[in-house]
Design a protein around this motif. Structure first.
Motif, PDB file in Angstrom:
ATOM      1  N   PHE A  54      41.022  41.221  40.130  1.00 31.69           N
ATOM      2  CA  PHE A  54      40.289  40.662  39.829  1.00 31.69           C
ATOM      3  C   PHE A  54      39.123  40.385  40.285  1.00 31.69           C
ATOM      4  CE2 PHE A  54      37.633  38.108  36.722  1.00 31.69           C
ATOM      5  CZ  PHE A  54      37.091  39.364  35.663  1.00 31.69           C
ATOM      6  N   PHE A  65      39.945  34.433  33.975  1.00 29.16           N
ATOM      7  CA  PHE A  65      41.236  35.786  33.583  1.00 29.16           C
ATOM      8  C   PHE A  65      41.881  34.587  33.975  1.00 29.16           C
ATOM      9  CE2 PHE A  65      43.070  36.899  37.596  1.00 29.16           C
ATOM     10  CZ  PHE A  65      42.857  38.387  37.245  1.00 29.16           C
ATOM     11  N   GLU A  68      43.803  33.314  31.245  1.00 34.08           N
ATOM     12  CA  GLU A  68      44.563  34.625  30.118  1.00 34.08           C
ATOM     13  C   GLU A  68      46.292  34.879  31.262  1.00 34.08           C
ATOM     14  OE1 GLU A  68      42.318  37.979  30.316  1.00 34.08           O
ATOM     15  OE2 GLU A  68      43.715  39.745  29.428  1.00 34.08           O
ATOM     16  N   HIS A  69      45.416  34.777  32.230  1.00 33.28           N
ATOM     17  CA  HIS A  69      47.286  35.132  33.011  1.00 33.28           C
ATOM     18  C   HIS A  69      48.047  34.238  33.579  1.00 33.28           C
ATOM     19  CE1 HIS A  69      45.845  39.278  32.515  1.00 33.28           C
ATOM     20  NE2 HIS A  69      44.626  39.143  32.977  1.00 33.28           N
TER      21      HIS A  69
END
Ligand code: DQA
Length: 152
Positions: A54, A65, A68-69
């Protein structure tokens, strides 16, 4: 690291790194971000891991990001670009997600302008690779995988 599931590494690139290859090649080299992402994917795949990459020029997007992961990732490889030197929020995000992270810089930030010599995210990382150019990312992936296999 679970033996049954391929560990996922998050490869995160901060501001201006989308311009690699054209941005100050005398400092950052002529390779592009896709070149680097291919290197990291190959190094990780060779050791049974996968990579999710990303890039963003926005601090909050980088943090989103990571959030989220965070639950499915095993670790982080991060070149935060100039946010390295300023972003307490990114430091706190790394601390909050509690995943091992390796900080990477293409250039040797310690041999450049004084404002680049301090990393505010370093304290939230297990280590830093700086000054090795493109090869530093492969080194970081291997160091992170070594750490995941043997955290002590
Ligand atoms: C960099 C170094 C930072 O100081 C700079 O702002 C970057 C790239 C590097 O990879 O050498 O954007 O992180």
């Amino acid at each position: 690291m679970s033996a049954s599931e391929a560990p996922l590494l998050l490869l995160v690139h901060g501001p201006n790194l989308n311009l690699l290859g054209e941005r100050r090649p005398e400092i950052y080299g002529s390779d592009t971000l896709p070149d680097i992402e291919a290197d990291v994917a190959a190094a990780a795949n060779a050791r049974g891991a996968t990579v999710l990459s990303f890039q963003s020029n926005h601090e909050g997007a980088l943090i989103d990001f990571l959030h989220e992961h965070r639950r499915r990732a095993a670790g982080v490889i991060l070149n935060a670009g100039a946010y390295t030197h300023t972003s307490i929020a990114l430091h706190d995000a790394l601390e909050s997600i509690a995943l091992p992270a390796v900080e990477v810089h293409l250039s040797n930030i310690h041999a450049r302008e004084p404002f680049r010599r301090r990393s505010v995210i370093a304290a939230a990382c297990i280590g830093q690779v700086a000054g090795l150019g493109r090869a530093g990312y492969t080194a970081a992936a291997n160091l992170l995988l070594d750490h995941l296999e043997a955290p002590d």
